[in-house]
Write a protein that holds these residues in place. Structure first.
Motif, PDB file in Angstrom:
ATOM      1  N   GLY A 164      41.821  35.022  39.736  1.00  0.00           N
ATOM      2  CA  GLY A 164      41.545  34.466  41.058  1.00  0.00           C
ATOM      3  C   GLY A 164      42.187  35.288  42.156  1.00  0.00           C
ATOM      4  O   GLY A 164      42.104  34.925  43.331  1.00  0.00           O
ATOM      5  N   GLN A 165      42.820  36.412  41.787  1.00  0.00           N
ATOM      6  CA  GLN A 165      43.528  37.255  42.742  1.00  0.00           C
ATOM      7  C   GLN A 165      43.189  38.729  42.496  1.00  0.00           C
ATOM      8  O   GLN A 165      43.847  39.404  41.694  1.00  0.00           O
ATOM      9  N   PRO A 166      42.182  39.260  43.186  1.00  0.00           N
ATOM     10  CA  PRO A 166      41.790  40.666  42.973  1.00  0.00           C
ATOM     11  C   PRO A 166      42.924  41.658  43.205  1.00  0.00           C
ATOM     12  O   PRO A 166      42.950  42.728  42.590  1.00  0.00           O
ATOM     13  N   ARG A 167      43.884  41.330  44.077  1.00  0.00           N
ATOM     14  CA  ARG A 167      44.973  42.258  44.391  1.00  0.00           C
ATOM     15  C   ARG A 167      46.199  42.038  43.508  1.00  0.00           C
ATOM     16  O   ARG A 167      47.262  42.611  43.763  1.00  0.00           O
ATOM     17  N   SER A 168      46.069  41.222  42.500  1.00  0.00           N
ATOM     18  CA  SER A 168      47.184  40.963  41.586  1.00  0.00           C
ATOM     19  C   SER A 168      47.428  42.177  40.697  1.00  0.00           C
ATOM     20  O   SER A 168      46.638  43.127  40.666  1.00  0.00           O
ATOM     21  N   THR A 169      48.510  42.119  39.951  1.00  0.00           N
ATOM     22  CA  THR A 169      48.827  43.213  39.024  1.00  0.00           C
ATOM     23  C   THR A 169      47.691  43.444  38.041  1.00  0.00           C
ATOM     24  O   THR A 169      47.241  44.575  37.827  1.00  0.00           O
ATOM     25  N   LEU A 170      47.208  42.373  37.439  1.00  0.00           N
ATOM     26  CA  LEU A 170      46.123  42.491  36.463  1.00  0.00           C
ATOM     27  C   LEU A 170      44.834  42.938  37.137  1.00  0.00           C
ATOM     28  O   LEU A 170      44.109  43.799  36.612  1.00  0.00           O
ATOM     29  N   GLY A 171      44.567  42.385  38.308  1.00  0.00           N
ATOM     30  CA  GLY A 171      43.338  42.743  39.021  1.00  0.00           C
ATOM     31  C   GLY A 171      43.272  44.212  39.379  1.00  0.00           C
ATOM     32  O   GLY A 171      42.212  44.843  39.298  1.00  0.00           O
ATOM     33  N   LYS A 172      44.418  44.801  39.763  1.00  0.00           N
ATOM     34  CA  LYS A 172      44.441  46.197  40.183  1.00  0.00           C
ATOM     35  C   LYS A 172      44.413  47.163  38.997  1.00  0.00           C
ATOM     36  O   LYS A 172      43.883  48.267  39.108  1.00  0.00           O
ATOM     37  N   VAL A 173      44.969  46.754  37.872  1.00  0.00           N
ATOM     38  CA  VAL A 173      45.025  47.633  36.708  1.00  0.00           C
ATOM     39  C   VAL A 173      43.708  47.654  35.940  1.00  0.00           C
ATOM     40  O   VAL A 173      43.355  48.653  35.310  1.00  0.00           O
ATOM     41  N   ALA A 174      42.973  46.562  36.022  1.00  0.00           N
ATOM     42  CA  ALA A 174      41.747  46.426  35.225  1.00  0.00           C
ATOM     43  C   ALA A 174      40.695  47.463  35.608  1.00  0.00           C
ATOM     44  O   ALA A 174      40.595  47.872  36.769  1.00  0.00           O
ATOM     45  N   ASP A 175      39.915  47.877  34.629  1.00  0.00           N
ATOM     46  CA  ASP A 175      38.778  48.768  34.899  1.00  0.00           C
ATOM     47  C   ASP A 175      37.701  48.018  35.662  1.00  0.00           C
ATOM     48  O   ASP A 175      37.035  48.585  36.536  1.00  0.00           O
ATOM     49  N   ILE A 176      37.511  46.770  35.325  1.00  0.00           N
ATOM     50  CA  ILE A 176      36.548  45.904  36.004  1.00  0.00           C
ATOM     51  C   ILE A 176      37.218  44.585  36.306  1.00  0.00           C
ATOM     52  O   ILE A 176      37.843  43.975  35.422  1.00  0.00           O
ATOM     53  N   HIS A 177      37.109  44.130  37.543  1.00  0.00           N
ATOM     54  CA  HIS A 177      37.663  42.822  37.915  1.00  0.00           C
ATOM     55  C   HIS A 177      36.531  41.901  38.340  1.00  0.00           C
ATOM     56  O   HIS A 177      35.658  42.282  39.128  1.00  0.00           O
ATOM     57  N   ILE A 178      36.541  40.694  37.801  1.00  0.00           N
ATOM     58  CA  ILE A 178      35.580  39.670  38.202  1.00  0.00           C
ATOM     59  C   ILE A 178      36.346  38.531  38.841  1.00  0.00           C
ATOM     60  O   ILE A 178      37.270  37.962  38.239  1.00  0.00           O
ATOM     61  N   ASP A 179      35.984  38.200  40.054  1.00  0.00           N
ATOM     62  CA  ASP A 179      36.684  37.183  40.847  1.00  0.00           C
ATOM     63  C   ASP A 179      36.263  35.783  40.406  1.00  0.00           C
ATOM     64  O   ASP A 179      35.094  35.413  40.508  1.00  0.00           O
ATOM     65  N   ILE A 180      37.230  35.002  39.914  1.00  0.00           N
ATOM     66  CA  ILE A 180      36.924  33.612  39.538  1.00  0.00           C
ATOM     67  C   ILE A 180      37.787  32.643  40.367  1.00  0.00           C
ATOM     68  O   ILE A 180      38.101  31.541  39.929  1.00  0.00           O
ATOM     69  N   SER A 181      38.132  33.071  41.571  1.00  0.00           N
ATOM     70  CA  SER A 181      38.976  32.243  42.433  1.00  0.00           C
ATOM     71  C   SER A 181      38.246  30.967  42.851  1.00  0.00           C
ATOM     72  O   SER A 181      37.013  30.939  42.930  1.00  0.00           O
ATOM     73  N   VAL A 182      39.008  29.916  43.117  1.00  0.00           N
ATOM     74  CA  VAL A 182      38.446  28.634  43.559  1.00  0.00           C
ATOM     75  C   VAL A 182      39.103  28.237  44.872  1.00  0.00           C
ATOM     76  O   VAL A 182      40.242  28.623  45.163  1.00  0.00           O
ATOM     77  N   GLU A 183      38.378  27.457  45.626  1.00  0.00           N
ATOM     78  CA  GLU A 183      38.897  27.003  46.921  1.00  0.00           C
ATOM     79  C   GLU A 183      40.086  26.075  46.732  1.00  0.00           C
ATOM     80  O   GLU A 183      41.075  26.140  47.462  1.00  0.00           O
ATOM     81  N   LYS A 184      39.985  25.199  45.737  1.00  0.00           N
ATOM     82  CA  LYS A 184      41.080  24.278  45.437  1.00  0.00           C
ATOM     83  C   LYS A 184      40.909  23.743  44.026  1.00  0.00           C
ATOM     84  O   LYS A 184      39.810  23.761  43.474  1.00  0.00           O
ATOM     85  N   GLU A 185      42.008  23.296  43.453  1.00  0.00           N
ATOM     86  CA  GLU A 185      41.957  22.663  42.152  1.00  0.00           C
ATOM     87  C   GLU A 185      41.518  21.201  42.323  1.00  0.00           C
ATOM     88  O   GLU A 185      41.699  20.612  43.389  1.00  0.00           O
ATOM     89  N   ALA A 186      40.956  20.659  41.272  1.00  0.00           N
ATOM     90  CA  ALA A 186      40.568  19.245  41.331  1.00  0.00           C
ATOM     91  C   ALA A 186      41.796  18.349  41.268  1.00  0.00           C
ATOM     92  O   ALA A 186      41.768  17.207  41.726  1.00  0.00           O
ATOM     93  N   CYS A 187      42.881  18.868  40.718  1.00  0.00           N
ATOM     94  CA  CYS A 187      44.142  18.126  40.675  1.00  0.00           C
ATOM     95  C   CYS A 187      44.652  17.913  42.102  1.00  0.00           C
ATOM     96  O   CYS A 187      44.804  18.880  42.863  1.00  0.00           O
ATOM     97  N   PRO A 188      44.927  16.667  42.508  1.00  0.00           N
ATOM     98  CA  PRO A 188      45.389  16.423  43.893  1.00  0.00           C
ATOM     99  C   PRO A 188      46.714  17.100  44.213  1.00  0.00           C
ATOM    100  O   PRO A 188      47.026  17.339  45.379  1.00  0.00           O
TER     101      PRO A 188
END
Length: 330
Positions: A132-156
């Motif tokens: 959910g964070q393209p600029r994260s450590t994993l996001g930057k190191v990956a050969d391909i990044h797919i964004d699965i970020s969400v606006e908010k969790e369903a948990c209140p």
């Protein structure tokens, strides 16, 4: 039937449940715009993989990763799940140079995954990240990044992975099905990996696997009386008997339904030739057809039994609807 609800507590619980569904549905809908070039590139890496897809994930992402691995494996893409914590204690040896790694982490900063990133890169295997964070450590190191970020969790509280884990699962399904279609994976291929399931039985079971053979086949010569047919039907218990000529060719069939109609007409079972009241030119089929095809024929023609013949029309088997039911085809 749905249980009626009246009090305020019921209404509040229903509102809370509906809000979760709405939040997660919105999270999945937002993924539509992220099925883009990165998604296609990830699919290409996985299609070109000569080894297996290795899924990494901790916590809830790990549970989702296990399901994604299972879905990939059952739809034609060999895959398995590796626990990142165990990977740094020996399980990393399960990853080979022919594999592709698919890492799941909503934050992109999962410690156990980040710890083994240098080792994964040293192997030179393609690394695909779902975060959910393209600029994260994993996001930057990956050969391909797919964004699965969400606006908010369903948990209140915004703490329990809910919408984010649902989005990850949906993206994993999207990858699996895109690969399935690209590989030309068929329903029969699916059945081969699910031989114990209903689909496997429907798509793999042949008539020869379930038909009655040899002495179990109810059969009488074409020149006998109806009474002989009744005795044979009673002995074999299939609710019918085949009628054959001297060369053992199936020339007709006599069933329980035929018997009822004959009795309604007042026919004497002791003097009536079976050839007079049998159903001639009856439906037959070969032993190599799928059992599911036998079911379709029975349903289409509203019959409960079929004779099985070889290429010379010689009788070699018989089956009825109960056989299909016992085999799990129905």
């Amino acid at each position: 039937m749905p249980v009626a609800y009246n009090d305020d507590m019921d209404k509040r619980l229903i509102q809370l449940g509906a809000a979760v569904i709405d939040t997660e549905a919105h999270a999945i809908a937002a993924l539509r715009t992220r099925i883009n070039g990165n998604f296609a590139a990830a699919c290409k890496y996985m299609l070109a993989c000569e080894g297996r897809i290795v899924i990494l994930g901790m916590g809830k992402s790990g549970h989702i990763g296990g399901k994604i691995a299972a879905t990939l494996a059952s739809t034609g893409t060999p895959a398995f799940f590796v626990h990142p914590g165990e990977a740094s204690h020996g399980d990393l040896g399960m990853i080979t140079e022919k594999d592709v790694v698919l890492a799941l982490s909503n934050s992109g900063e999962t410690e156990e995954i980040c710890t083994i990133l240098p080792l994964i890169k040293r192997l030179g295997v393609p690394l695909i990240a779902l975060t959910g964070q393209p600029r994260s450590t994993l996001g930057k190191v990956a050969d391909i990044h797919i964004d699965i970020s969400v606006e908010k969790e369903a948990c209140p509280l915004g703490l329990a992975p809910t919408a984010s884990s649902t989005a990850t699962l949906a993206m994993g399904d999207a990858l699996a099905i895109a690969l399935l279609e690209s590989r030309g994976f068929t329903a029969e291929d699916f059945a081969r990996s699910h031989p114990g399931g209903r689909l496997g039985r429907r798509l793999l079971l042949r008539i020869s696997d379930i038909m009655h053979k040899g002495e179990e086949i109810p059969a009488i010569p074409e020149n006998v009386l109806l009474s002989s047919a009744l005795l044979e039907m009673t002995r074999k218990g299939l609710g019918m008997t085949a009628v054959v000529n001297a060369q053992n060719h199936a020339v007709g069939i006599f069933t329980d339904g035929d018997l009822r109609r004959a009795l309604d007409q007042g026919i004497d079972v002791h003097i009536t030739p079976i050839a007079k009241i049998m159903t001639a030119n009856c439906k037959t089929l070969g032993p190599d057809l799928l059992a599911a095809e036998a079911l379709q024929i029975m349903q289409r023609h509203r019959i409960n039994a079929l004779l099985v013949v070889d290429t010379e029309q010689r009788l070699i088997g018989a089956l009825n609807m109960h056989d299909l039911l016992r085999a799990g085809v129905l």
